[in-house]
Write an enzyme that holds these catalytic residues in place. Structure first.
Site, PDB file in Angstrom:
ATOM      1  N   LYS A  78      -5.176 -16.373  24.387  1.00  8.06           N
ATOM      2  CA  LYS A  78      -6.381 -15.658  23.951  1.00  8.06           C
ATOM      3  C   LYS A  78      -7.617 -16.483  24.309  1.00  8.06           C
ATOM      4  O   LYS A  78      -7.603 -17.710  24.196  1.00  8.06           O
ATOM      5  CB  LYS A  78      -6.291 -15.425  22.442  1.00  8.06           C
ATOM      6  CG  LYS A  78      -7.383 -14.533  21.875  1.00  8.06           C
ATOM      7  CD  LYS A  78      -7.135 -14.281  20.382  1.00  8.06           C
ATOM      8  CE  LYS A  78      -8.193 -13.363  19.780  1.00  8.06           C
ATOM      9  NZ  LYS A  78      -7.950 -13.076  18.358  1.00  8.06           N
TER      10      LYS A  78
ATOM     11  N   SER B 228      -7.967  -8.272  17.082  1.00  4.03           N
ATOM     12  CA  SER B 228      -8.779  -8.650  18.217  1.00  4.03           C
ATOM     13  C   SER B 228      -7.994  -9.252  19.374  1.00  4.03           C
ATOM     14  O   SER B 228      -8.523  -9.353  20.474  1.00  4.03           O
ATOM     15  CB  SER B 228      -9.845  -9.638  17.761  1.00  4.03           C
ATOM     16  OG  SER B 228      -9.251 -10.846  17.344  1.00  4.03           O
TER      17      SER B 228
ATOM     18  N   SER C  34      -5.540  -9.971  13.383  1.00  3.91           N
ATOM     19  CA  SER C  34      -5.725  -9.895  14.836  1.00  3.91           C
ATOM     20  C   SER C  34      -4.504 -10.163  15.701  1.00  3.91           C
ATOM     21  O   SER C  34      -4.528  -9.884  16.892  1.00  3.91           O
ATOM     22  CB  SER C  34      -6.847 -10.829  15.263  1.00  3.91           C
ATOM     23  OG  SER C  34      -8.070 -10.176  15.036  1.00  3.91           O
TER      24      SER C  34
HETATM   25  N1  GLN Z   1     -10.386  -6.886  12.276  1.00  4.73           N
HETATM   26  C1  GLN Z   1     -10.632  -8.021  11.436  1.00  4.73           C
HETATM   27  C2  GLN Z   1     -12.058  -8.456  11.581  1.00  4.73           C
HETATM   28  O1  GLN Z   1     -12.742  -7.874  12.325  1.00  4.73           O
HETATM   29  C3  GLN Z   1      -9.700  -9.148  11.769  1.00  4.73           C
HETATM   30  C4  GLN Z   1     -10.068  -9.853  13.003  1.00  4.73           C
HETATM   31  C5  GLN Z   1      -9.219 -11.076  13.237  1.00  4.73           C
HETATM   32  O2  GLN Z   1      -8.152 -11.230  12.665  1.00  4.73           O
HETATM   33  N2  GLN Z   1      -9.741 -11.973  14.052  1.00  4.73           N
HETATM   34  O3  GLN Z   1     -12.509  -9.344  10.955  1.00  4.73           O
END
Ligand code: GLN
Length: 490
Positions: A83, A158, A182
């Protein structure tokens, strides 16, 4: 009809075994992966950076080691996608943000060092929501990643690029990060296995922080064995991360075959509330009954504090983000507007105004608000108190049960563009994943079925450092259900 898998479809286990035995060279396999990327990448957009030349060169080095009879690492030759918020020395690490579009880290994250020391090959850096803020990859400065199961739909986020690359065979395994879901969300939406480890199990040194009290780096793979293998490599204490737990590295592949007879599974009723799509609920219940057939004992349970988890998560995550992202001012590195002779504070604001996308700016502003004098007690402190209640609820139910089970995502993968203009509706999608981050507990998402050709994920949550138990339950379920052989039609 059985057919021979193409090289890019091999599992990490098969890749390492065939390279060790001399049946396959790392170059042949990496070339097949690169060919696969060329075949599908323009439709999926998993990667921000593909490292073709570096990967081929490393494959050559590994083949040389094989010929010399040198010791080979546990991931020898395996193509890993990383990532793009995990620092890679000399390779651009963007967080999918204009702010870091040209940032080249001078060091490797600890997890990257660990991959390399086990002879893995990093094939590329994957697309993500900007600074990991989102659940769809649509907030990426470089444009969205598409779901390999249906190119008109989101892959989740994400870590959407990591999930899509693994799901479509552009990489064999991947690293993601999980602050509020994410890893698990895109794993669920792309029908792969994704695990968020216990807070502190995997070093965060070199992970560009979004909300550091919540996040963990974790493994993503097409099957549970590969996920366990990758976790075995990246787990363990790291003196460079002050939040790292003093635990010995473990081989999670060795305990996969144990029994799940009598495993006590609690099913939180809050996971099947009104926001959960009935079709998702049906598939997940079917999976839970399957676990019962395999010897587990399942029972419904209530964790009343879960009702407040989403609100608490977003206040804590945004507050931490507002502080963590203060360092990006475009002065020493990062996006910088053209010098027009303005004073320093105007330059700072312009760099941040144009370097960050709208979702990141929204969160910085809301987080700053929640932390400001007069509101701190009302929002931030209150959210921390709820966090404690949630941890207690988990502690309590995990005294009664070994693991908790429910859906990973309340709804199936939706259309690109469908929710991006309604932040609150998007935040609601995280309702089932954020509790594990607030508690710091490990959680895994595994493929459990399909709704009209769209993947559904089963989430299992355990007590601190019970990854082996989660992986064993996942492995047993996977063996019985046989879903991992079903690959997207791309
Ligand atoms: N969708 C969640 C957020 O926007 C989790 C994102 C993540 O785990 N990085 O905060």
């Amino acid at each position: 009809m059985n057919r021979m898998p193409r090289l890019h479809e091999l599992t990490a286990k098969e890749v390492t075994e065939s390279i060790r035995s001399g049946e396959l060279t790392a170059r042949e396999y990496i070339s097949a992966i690169i060919e696969r990327i060329r075949e599908v990448e323009d439709r999926i957009d998993s990667f921000v950076t593909v490292m073709e030349d570096e990967a081929l060169k490393r494959a050559g080095d590994i083949d040389y080691k094989v010929r010399k009879g040198d010791r080979l690492g546990r991931l020898c030759g395996v193509a890993v996608a990383v990532k793009d918020n995990i620092c890679t020395k000399g390779i651009r690490t963007t967080c999918s943000s204009r702010m870091l579009e040209n940032f080249i880290p001078p060091y490797n994250a600890t997890v990257v060092e660990k991959l390399l020391s086990e002879d893995a090959i990093i094939i590329g850096k994957t697309n993500m929501d900007e600074f990991a803020m989102g659940s769809t990859t649509e907030t990426s400065y470089f444009g969205p990643t598409k779901n390999p199961w249906d190119l008109t739909r989101v892959p989740g986020g994400s870590s959407g690029g990591s999930a899509a690359s693994v799901s479509s065979g552009e990489a064999t395994v991947a690293l993601g990060s999980d602050t509020g879901g994410s890893i698990r969300c895109p794993a669920s939406y792309c029908s792969i296995v994704g695990l968020k480890p216990t807070y502190g199990l995997v070093s965060r040194y070199g992970l560009i922080a979004y909300a550091n009290s919540l996040e963990q780096i974790g493994p993503m793979a097409r099957n549970t064995y590969d996920c366990a293998l990758l976790l075995s490599v990246i787990g363990g204490y790291d003196p460079k991360d002050s939040t790292s737990a003093k635990v010995e590295p473990k081989d999670y592949t060795s305990s996969l075959n144990g029994p799940i007879d009598g495993l006590r599974i609690g099913v939180p009723e809050e996971f099947f509330g009104e926001g959960t799509d009935e079709r998702v609920a049906r598939e997940v219940w079917r999976a839970i009954h399957k676990l019962e057939d395999l010897g587990a004992v399942c029972e419904e349970v209530s964790l009343p504090s879960l009702e407040f988890a989403l609100a608490a998560y977003y206040i804590i995550a945004m507050s931490e983000a507002s502080s963590n992202l203060a360092r990006f001012d475009g002065v020493r590195y990062g996006y910088r507007v053209e010098d027009d002779g303005s004073d320093w504070s105007t330059v700072y604001s312009k760099n941040r105004r144009f370097g960050f996308g709208p979702e990141v700016r929204r969160r910085i502003i809301l987080g700053t608000y929640a932390l400001s004098a007069g509101y701190y007690d009302q929002y931030y402190l209150k959210a921390l108190r709820i966090r404690t209640l949630i941890r207690r609820d988990f502690e309590k139910s995990l005294r009664e049960f070994d693991i908790l089970a429910g859906p990973t995502m309340p709804i199936p993968p939706f259309k690109l563009g469908e929710k991006i203009h309604d932040p609150l509706e998007l935040y609601m999608c995280d309702i089932l994943t954020v509790p594990a981050n607030l508690a710091g507990y490990p959680a895994i998402s595994i493929p459990c079925g399909f709704i009209d050709g769209l993947p559904v994920g089963l989430q299992l949550i355990g007590g601190p450092f019970t990854e082996d138990l989660l992986l064993r339950a996942a492995y047993t379920f996977e063996g019985a259900k046989g879903l991992t052989s079903i690959r997207p039609p791309i």
